[in-house]
Write an enzyme that holds these catalytic residues in place. Structure first.
Site, PDB file in Angstrom:
ATOM      1  N   PHE A 113       0.850  -1.182   0.000  1.00 16.10           N
ATOM      2  CA  PHE A 113       0.000   0.000   0.000  1.00 16.10           C
ATOM      3  C   PHE A 113       0.891   1.239   0.000  1.00 16.10           C
ATOM      4  O   PHE A 113       1.875   1.307   0.747  1.00 16.10           O
ATOM      5  CB  PHE A 113      -0.913  -0.001   1.223  1.00 16.10           C
ATOM      6  CG  PHE A 113      -2.010   1.025   1.130  1.00 16.10           C
ATOM      7  CD1 PHE A 113      -3.029   0.872   0.209  1.00 16.10           C
ATOM      8  CD2 PHE A 113      -2.001   2.135   1.946  1.00 16.10           C
ATOM      9  CE1 PHE A 113      -4.026   1.816   0.100  1.00 16.10           C
ATOM     10  CE2 PHE A 113      -3.004   3.081   1.848  1.00 16.10           C
ATOM     11  CZ  PHE A 113      -4.021   2.931   0.921  1.00 16.10           C
ATOM     12  N   ASP A 187       2.007  -5.820   7.358  1.00 15.62           N
ATOM     13  CA  ASP A 187       0.821  -4.971   7.382  1.00 15.62           C
ATOM     14  C   ASP A 187      -0.387  -5.889   7.181  1.00 15.62           C
ATOM     15  O   ASP A 187      -0.529  -6.533   6.138  1.00 15.62           O
ATOM     16  CB  ASP A 187       0.904  -3.921   6.268  1.00 15.62           C
ATOM     17  CG  ASP A 187      -0.254  -2.932   6.292  1.00 15.62           C
ATOM     18  OD1 ASP A 187      -1.336  -3.292   6.794  1.00 15.62           O
ATOM     19  OD2 ASP A 187      -0.083  -1.806   5.790  1.00 15.62           O
ATOM     20  N   TYR A 212     -10.778  -0.207  10.677  1.00 13.89           N
ATOM     21  CA  TYR A 212     -12.012   0.288  10.051  1.00 13.89           C
ATOM     22  C   TYR A 212     -12.445  -0.530   8.840  1.00 13.89           C
ATOM     23  O   TYR A 212     -13.507  -0.280   8.277  1.00 13.89           O
ATOM     24  CB  TYR A 212     -11.866   1.766   9.651  1.00 13.89           C
ATOM     25  CG  TYR A 212     -10.638   2.095   8.827  1.00 13.89           C
ATOM     26  CD1 TYR A 212     -10.579   1.825   7.465  1.00 13.89           C
ATOM     27  CD2 TYR A 212      -9.541   2.684   9.429  1.00 13.89           C
ATOM     28  CE1 TYR A 212      -9.464   2.123   6.726  1.00 13.89           C
ATOM     29  CE2 TYR A 212      -8.406   3.001   8.697  1.00 13.89           C
ATOM     30  CZ  TYR A 212      -8.378   2.720   7.345  1.00 13.89           C
ATOM     31  OH  TYR A 212      -7.250   3.021   6.616  1.00 13.89           O
ATOM     32  N   LYS A 213     -11.651  -1.533   8.453  1.00 16.47           N
ATOM     33  CA  LYS A 213     -12.045  -2.383   7.335  1.00 16.47           C
ATOM     34  C   LYS A 213     -12.832  -3.586   7.865  1.00 16.47           C
ATOM     35  O   LYS A 213     -13.981  -3.446   8.281  1.00 16.47           O
ATOM     36  CB  LYS A 213     -10.807  -2.825   6.553  1.00 16.47           C
ATOM     37  CG  LYS A 213      -9.990  -1.691   5.955  1.00 16.47           C
ATOM     38  CD  LYS A 213      -8.809  -2.210   5.165  1.00 16.47           C
ATOM     39  CE  LYS A 213      -7.830  -1.131   4.769  1.00 16.47           C
ATOM     40  NZ  LYS A 213      -8.377  -0.112   3.860  1.00 16.47           N
ATOM     41  N   ARG A 359     -13.008  -3.610  -7.265  1.00 17.67           N
ATOM     42  CA  ARG A 359     -12.775  -4.442  -6.077  1.00 17.67           C
ATOM     43  C   ARG A 359     -14.095  -4.792  -5.398  1.00 17.67           C
ATOM     44  O   ARG A 359     -14.987  -3.952  -5.261  1.00 17.67           O
ATOM     45  CB  ARG A 359     -11.908  -3.713  -5.055  1.00 17.67           C
ATOM     46  CG  ARG A 359     -10.532  -3.344  -5.490  1.00 17.67           C
ATOM     47  CD  ARG A 359      -9.661  -2.992  -4.283  1.00 17.67           C
ATOM     48  NE  ARG A 359     -10.317  -2.089  -3.330  1.00 17.67           N
ATOM     49  CZ  ARG A 359      -9.794  -1.734  -2.157  1.00 17.67           C
ATOM     50  NH1 ARG A 359      -8.606  -2.210  -1.803  1.00 17.67           N
ATOM     51  NH2 ARG A 359     -10.431  -0.909  -1.353  1.00 17.67           N
TER      52      ARG A 359
END
Length: 400
Positions: A113, A187, A212-213, A359
């Protein structure tokens, strides 16, 4: 065995919406509304500053860290919550480099990322001393570990590629990196809550992630960091925040790191965000991660089969082998942004990543087979009738 029909009722999902974007922002747990309201009303409202003691606000980062730790295979007392993922990347990388001061290379990959790489670039500029970052293709990481050998300081990877969902073999890469004496940072932003993770069993040195995912802590929810117990009392945080001090309220002029994982705390805990995360983790406390993974794979396979049969203009970007991907499926399409906007307009929410990735995230806690079939049906109709070609769907928003 987890009852996923029951967990679906624990989330607030708008009528007529199929939500396939939990890999970017998880939906609202129903209980979070009352939990945050109670924190506002009964804690902040009634206790004022005494809430730090009476409501246990100061202890929440460790308590929540241990609950996340269960999901990633971490020993109690080795995970803490707070700050943002970018901050935790910086902390982990700076600490890892200090453990290997005579080595120059940080190895990542092109699929990492961007913020992880940005933080690494900034740190390298600050430290100098000839350090450098290498970013080969994900498939070439293992070969580069061997080639760099004893000049490799840190291997820093995101386990699941945020675009394609490709999954690294964590255990194998950790073994390879440790064999040449390197420190490993993982990560877990697209791993924690997506499938079983075992940072202890795979011997990871550091792990970081957001909440938060898949963990459903809400927009802006705090990040987490794991430090292997063997390192916890040896590292000296580059970001020496007051809450990482051994005695924050002694207000010493000089920094003295707190014990173990406490030294990885930086700033004041985000109390309202932690209240929402606390409610979300009440759901996760009920979840069997192996059962979750089985159902996740089944949903992804059903989606891939349906889309490939009905949408010949879309090309699978994710690995076909389930063991090689996380809990998302990505397809390539030249006009992917517009097609995704058309989907969202019809109540199927996924997202887009440049240049051409559509996605879709699959979380069994609130996604079932009927949701998958509805998404395939609507996507098929949009592609067959070229609804994506309407002008309004081609206008880029700030968040894609």
């Amino acid at each position: 065995m987890t009852d996923f029909n029951a967990t679906k009722r624990l989330f607030s999902l708008p009528d007529g919406v199929t939500y396939l974007d939990g890999n970017s922002l998880g939906p609202l747990p129903v209980a979070a509304q009352d939990r945050v309201a109670a924190c506002l009303r009964d804690e902040w409202g009634e206790m004022l500053i005494t809430g730090w003691n009476k409501a246990g606000w100061m202890d929440q980062p460790r308590a929540l860290g241990d609950r996340i730790g269960r999901l990633i295979g971490a020993a109690p007392g080795s995970t803490v919550v707070g700050d943002t993922l970018s901050i935790k990347v910086y902390q982990a990388l700076a600490s890892a480099l200090e453990l290997r001061p005579d080595r120059r290379v940080i190895l990542s990959d092109k699929g990492n990322f961007p913020t992880d790489l940005y933080m690494a670039e900034g740190l390298v500029r600050s430290l100098g001393q000839g350090r450098q970052i290498e970013t080969p293709s994900p498939e070439d990481v293992a070969e580069r570990i061997t080639a760099i050998g004893n000049d490799l300081a840190v291997l820093m990877l995101t386990e699941v590629d945020y675009r394609t969902g490709r999954r690294h073999d964590m255990a194998a890469l950790i073994r390879a990196a440790h064999a040449v004496g390197a420190v490993v940072i993982w990560d877990l932003a697209h791993s924690a809550g997506a499938f079983p993770v075992d940072v202890t069993g795979t011997d990871a040195d550091f792990a970081i992630g957001c909440t938060y995912k898949y963990l459903n802590g809400g927009p802006g929810a705090p990040a987490f960091i794991y430090v292997a117990p063997r390192h916890a009392d040896r590292i000296h945080p580059a970001l020496s925040g007051w809450l990482g001090h051994d005695a924050p309220f002694a207000f010493d002029q000089d920094y003295r790191p707190g014990p173990g994982i406490d030294r990885m705390r930086v700033g004041t805990p985000p109390v309202l965000q932690m209240a929402a995360l606390d409610a979300a983790l009440d759901i996760w406390d009920q979840v069997d991660m192996d059962a979750l993974r089985i159902q996740s794979v089944a949903l992804c396979e059903r989606f891939i089969e349906g889309v490939e049969a009905a949408c010949p203009d879309l090309t699978l970007a994710s690995p076909r082998e389930a063991s090689m991907r996380g809990s998302q499926v990505s397809f390539r399409f030249e006009h992917g942004y517009a097609a995704m906007q058309a989907l969202i307009a019809r109540g199927v929410i996924g997202d887009f990543r440049a240049p051409d990735i559509m996605r879709f995230g699959f979380t069994p806690l609130y996604i079932d087979e009927a949701d998958v079939d509805r998404a395939v049906e609507i996507l098929s109709d949009i592609m067959a009738t070229r609804q994506w070609d309407r002008p309004e769907y081609h206008t880029r928003a700030a968040v894609t």
